[in-house]
Design a protein around this motif. Structure first.
Motif, PDB file in Angstrom:
ATOM      1  N   TYR A   3      41.001  -9.337 -18.136  1.00 13.14           N
ATOM      2  CA  TYR A   3      40.832  -9.061 -16.621  1.00 13.14           C
ATOM      3  C   TYR A   3      42.251  -9.126 -16.030  1.00 13.14           C
ATOM      4  CZ  TYR A   3      39.463  -9.633 -11.964  1.00 13.14           C
ATOM      5  OH  TYR A   3      39.292  -9.565 -10.497  1.00 13.14           O
ATOM      6  N   VAL A   4      42.693 -10.203 -16.225  1.00  7.22           N
ATOM      7  CA  VAL A   4      44.103 -10.488 -15.186  1.00  7.22           C
ATOM      8  C   VAL A   4      45.168  -9.284 -15.780  1.00  7.22           C
ATOM      9  CG1 VAL A   4      45.942 -12.082 -14.931  1.00  7.22           C
ATOM     10  CG2 VAL A   4      43.663 -12.920 -14.711  1.00  7.22           C
ATOM     11  N   THR A   5      45.294  -9.175 -16.844  1.00 11.85           N
ATOM     12  CA  THR A   5      46.256  -8.013 -17.391  1.00 11.85           C
ATOM     13  C   THR A   5      45.967  -6.699 -16.726  1.00 11.85           C
ATOM     14  OG1 THR A   5      46.631  -9.373 -19.407  1.00 11.85           O
ATOM     15  CG2 THR A   5      47.522  -6.930 -19.318  1.00 11.85           C
ATOM     16  N   ILE A   6      44.633  -6.162 -16.762  1.00 19.61           N
ATOM     17  CA  ILE A   6      44.399  -5.139 -16.441  1.00 19.61           C
ATOM     18  C   ILE A   6      44.434  -4.758 -14.563  1.00 19.61           C
ATOM     19  CG2 ILE A   6      42.691  -3.171 -16.052  1.00 19.61           C
ATOM     20  CD1 ILE A   6      41.690  -4.072 -18.678  1.00 19.61           C
ATOM     21  N   VAL A   7      44.031  -5.786 -14.140  1.00 21.63           N
ATOM     22  CA  VAL A   7      44.034  -5.856 -12.519  1.00 21.63           C
ATOM     23  C   VAL A   7      45.672  -6.020 -12.262  1.00 21.63           C
ATOM     24  CG1 VAL A   7      43.532  -7.272 -10.559  1.00 21.63           C
ATOM     25  CG2 VAL A   7      41.774  -6.653 -12.434  1.00 21.63           C
ATOM     26  N   SER A   8      46.180  -6.838 -12.976  1.00 20.81           N
ATOM     27  CA  SER A   8      47.699  -7.030 -12.369  1.00 20.81           C
ATOM     28  C   SER A   8      48.514  -5.801 -12.583  1.00 20.81           C
ATOM     29  CB  SER A   8      48.288  -8.304 -13.138  1.00 20.81           C
ATOM     30  OG  SER A   8      47.499  -9.437 -12.757  1.00 20.81           O
ATOM     31  N   SER A   9      48.414  -4.757 -13.394  1.00 25.94           N
ATOM     32  CA  SER A   9      48.774  -3.638 -13.705  1.00 25.94           C
ATOM     33  C   SER A   9      48.808  -2.671 -12.503  1.00 25.94           C
ATOM     34  CB  SER A   9      48.358  -3.107 -14.932  1.00 25.94           C
ATOM     35  OG  SER A   9      47.056  -2.627 -14.808  1.00 25.94           O
ATOM     36  N   GLY A  54      35.484 -16.286 -26.121  1.00 22.25           N
ATOM     37  CA  GLY A  54      35.298 -15.129 -25.356  1.00 22.25           C
ATOM     38  C   GLY A  54      35.720 -14.933 -24.070  1.00 22.25           C
ATOM     39  N   LEU A  55      35.234 -16.029 -23.238  1.00 19.50           N
ATOM     40  CA  LEU A  55      35.576 -16.198 -22.028  1.00 19.50           C
ATOM     41  C   LEU A  55      36.874 -16.309 -21.645  1.00 19.50           C
ATOM     42  CD1 LEU A  55      34.400 -16.251 -19.166  1.00 19.50           C
ATOM     43  CD2 LEU A  55      34.248 -18.910 -19.221  1.00 19.50           C
ATOM     44  N   ILE A  56      37.675 -16.776 -22.420  1.00 19.89           N
ATOM     45  CA  ILE A  56      39.074 -17.110 -22.134  1.00 19.89           C
ATOM     46  C   ILE A  56      39.816 -15.561 -22.440  1.00 19.89           C
ATOM     47  CG2 ILE A  56      41.375 -17.987 -22.981  1.00 19.89           C
ATOM     48  CD1 ILE A  56      39.686 -20.492 -23.600  1.00 19.89           C
ATOM     49  N   VAL A  57      39.423 -14.999 -23.362  1.00 16.04           N
ATOM     50  CA  VAL A  57      39.940 -13.343 -23.733  1.00 16.04           C
ATOM     51  C   VAL A  57      39.489 -12.605 -22.553  1.00 16.04           C
ATOM     52  CG1 VAL A  57      40.010 -11.715 -25.503  1.00 16.04           C
ATOM     53  CG2 VAL A  57      39.967 -14.093 -26.431  1.00 16.04           C
ATOM     54  N   PHE A  58      38.269 -12.726 -22.267  1.00 10.28           N
ATOM     55  CA  PHE A  58      37.869 -11.672 -21.022  1.00 10.28           C
ATOM     56  C   PHE A  58      38.822 -12.005 -19.945  1.00 10.28           C
ATOM     57  CE2 PHE A  58      35.322 -11.101 -17.243  1.00 10.28           C
ATOM     58  CZ  PHE A  58      35.252  -9.781 -17.306  1.00 10.28           C
ATOM     59  N   ILE A  59      38.980 -13.134 -19.428  1.00 12.16           N
ATOM     60  CA  ILE A  59      39.935 -13.633 -18.335  1.00 12.16           C
ATOM     61  C   ILE A  59      41.048 -13.115 -18.267  1.00 12.16           C
ATOM     62  CG2 ILE A  59      40.874 -15.477 -16.928  1.00 12.16           C
ATOM     63  CD1 ILE A  59      38.239 -16.936 -17.521  1.00 12.16           C
TER      64      ILE A  59
END
Length: 274
Positions: free
Chosen positions: A28-34, A20-25
Motif C-alpha cells: 500500500y505504501v509503495t503504490i500510494v507513494s508512487s 500478510g498484514l505487513i506485506v499489504f502495508i
C-alpha cells in the motif's frame, strides 16, 4: 468424529495473518507513494496523496527510460525460462526413464547442484561467457541461468518417475517415436511441474541483482540493477523510485496469478501415494 483443534493450531494462522498484514502495508505504501511528491512522501507516508501525481510515472518512462530496462528483464526472463524448461525436461526425462552407465552419479550431481548457489560459479561462468564473446549480452546471461538447472531437473525427475511406463509402451505400439512420446504425451502431463519451475525459477531470475550486475553493462542492464542505483541515492530520487518499484512488481504479480494453481499442484505431485 470431529478432531478437536488445539490452541497451537492457531499459531501458524496468526503468524500468516501478521505476515500478510505487513506485506499489504508495504505494498500500500509503495503504490500510494508512487503518486506523491518528495515532500509528501516524507511527511505523509501512510496517507493518501493530496494530489495524485501521474508525472512521476511519466518521468520514469520518458526521462529515465525505465521501460527499456524492464524490457531487458522480460526478455531475459522469457528466454531463460524457455531454455531452462526445454533442457531440464529433456535431461530429466532421459535420467528418469532410461538405464545407462553413470545414471546414479548424474542424479547425485544434480542433487548436489541444488546445494550451491549460482553466485559461487560467477568467475568460471564469466570466463566462459567472455570467451564466447557474449559478455554484456542478454543471451550470455541466459546461458548462465539455463545452466543452473538443478532444481528444475529435480522437479521434472520426480514427476517423470511417478508416471506409469505403460504410457510410453502403448505409444510405441501405436508407432510413436521417442520424441513424439516426450512432446505429445509426457510434456502435456507436466503442466503442474512446468508452472512450478516457471514461477519459482522465474522469480529468482527476474529479481536477481548480482548476476546482471556482473554480466551486463550499459543499456543491456536489467530493472533490479537500475533500481538499486537509485536506492543508493534514496532521498534524491525518492519520487521516481516508488514508480519504478510498482512497474517492476507488475510482471511478478501476473506471473504468480497465472502459475499459482500449477505451483500448488507441482509441489504436491507425488506427495500422496494412491
Amino acid at each position: 468424529m470431529k478432531k478437536k483443534i488445539g490452541r497451537t493450531s492457531w499459531i501458524p494462522t496468526i503468524l500468516f495473518l501478521i505476515y500478510g498484514l505487513i506485506v499489504f502495508i508495504l505494498l500500500y505504501v509503495t503504490i500510494v507513494s508512487s503518486f506523491k511528491s518528495k515532500t509528501e512522501i516524507t511527511t505523509n507516508m501512510f496517507g493518501l496523496p493530496q494530489q495524485w501525481r501521474i508525472e512521476n510515472y511519466v518521468r520514469v518512462i520518458q526521462d529515465e527510460h525505465f521501460l527499456t530496462y524492464m524490457l531487458n528483464s522480460l526478455i531475459l526472463l522469457v528466454g531463460s525460462i524457455v531454455g531452462l524448461l526445454i533442457v531440464s525436461s529433456l535431461l530429466a526425462y532421459g535420467q528418469s526413464r532410461y538405464q545407462f552407465k553413470g545414471k546414479a552419479f548424474l542424479e547425485t550431481f544434480i542433487l548436489f547442484g541444488m546445494m550451491f548457489p549460482i553466485q559461487l560459479g560467477v568467475l568460471v561462468n564469466y570466463q566462459v561467457i567472455n570467451a564466447m564473446g557474449l559478455i554484456s549480452t542478454l543471451l550470455g546471461l541466459m546461458l548462465v541461468y539455463i545452466g543452473n538447472m538443478s532444481l528444475a531437473c529435480f522437479l521434472f525427475m520426480k514427476f517423470f518417475k511417478q508416471l506409469p511406463g505403460e504410457l510410453s509402451e502403448s505409444a510405441k505400439i501405436d508407432g510413436a517415436n521417442e520424441f513424439q512420446i516426450f512432446y505429445k504425451i509426457m510434456m502435456p502431463l507436466c503442466k503442474p511441474v512446468i508452472g512450478t519451475v516457471t514461477l519459482v525459477c522465474g522469480l529468482q531470475i527476474f529479481n536477481d541483482f548480482y548476476m546482471p550486475l556482473i554480466f551486463l553493462y550499459g543499456d543491456s542492464r536489467t530493472a533490479p540493477v537500475i533500481i538499486q542505483t537509485y536506492v543508493q541515492n534514496f532521498l534524491l530520487f525518492i519520487d521516481v523510485l516508488f514508480p519504478m518499484v510498482v512497474i517492476n512488481i507488475v510482471p511478478i504479480l501476473i506471473l504468480f496469478i497465472v502459475a499459482q494453481k500449477q505451483l500448488v499442484e507441482g509441489l504436491t505431485a507425488g506427495a500422496v501415494k494412491s
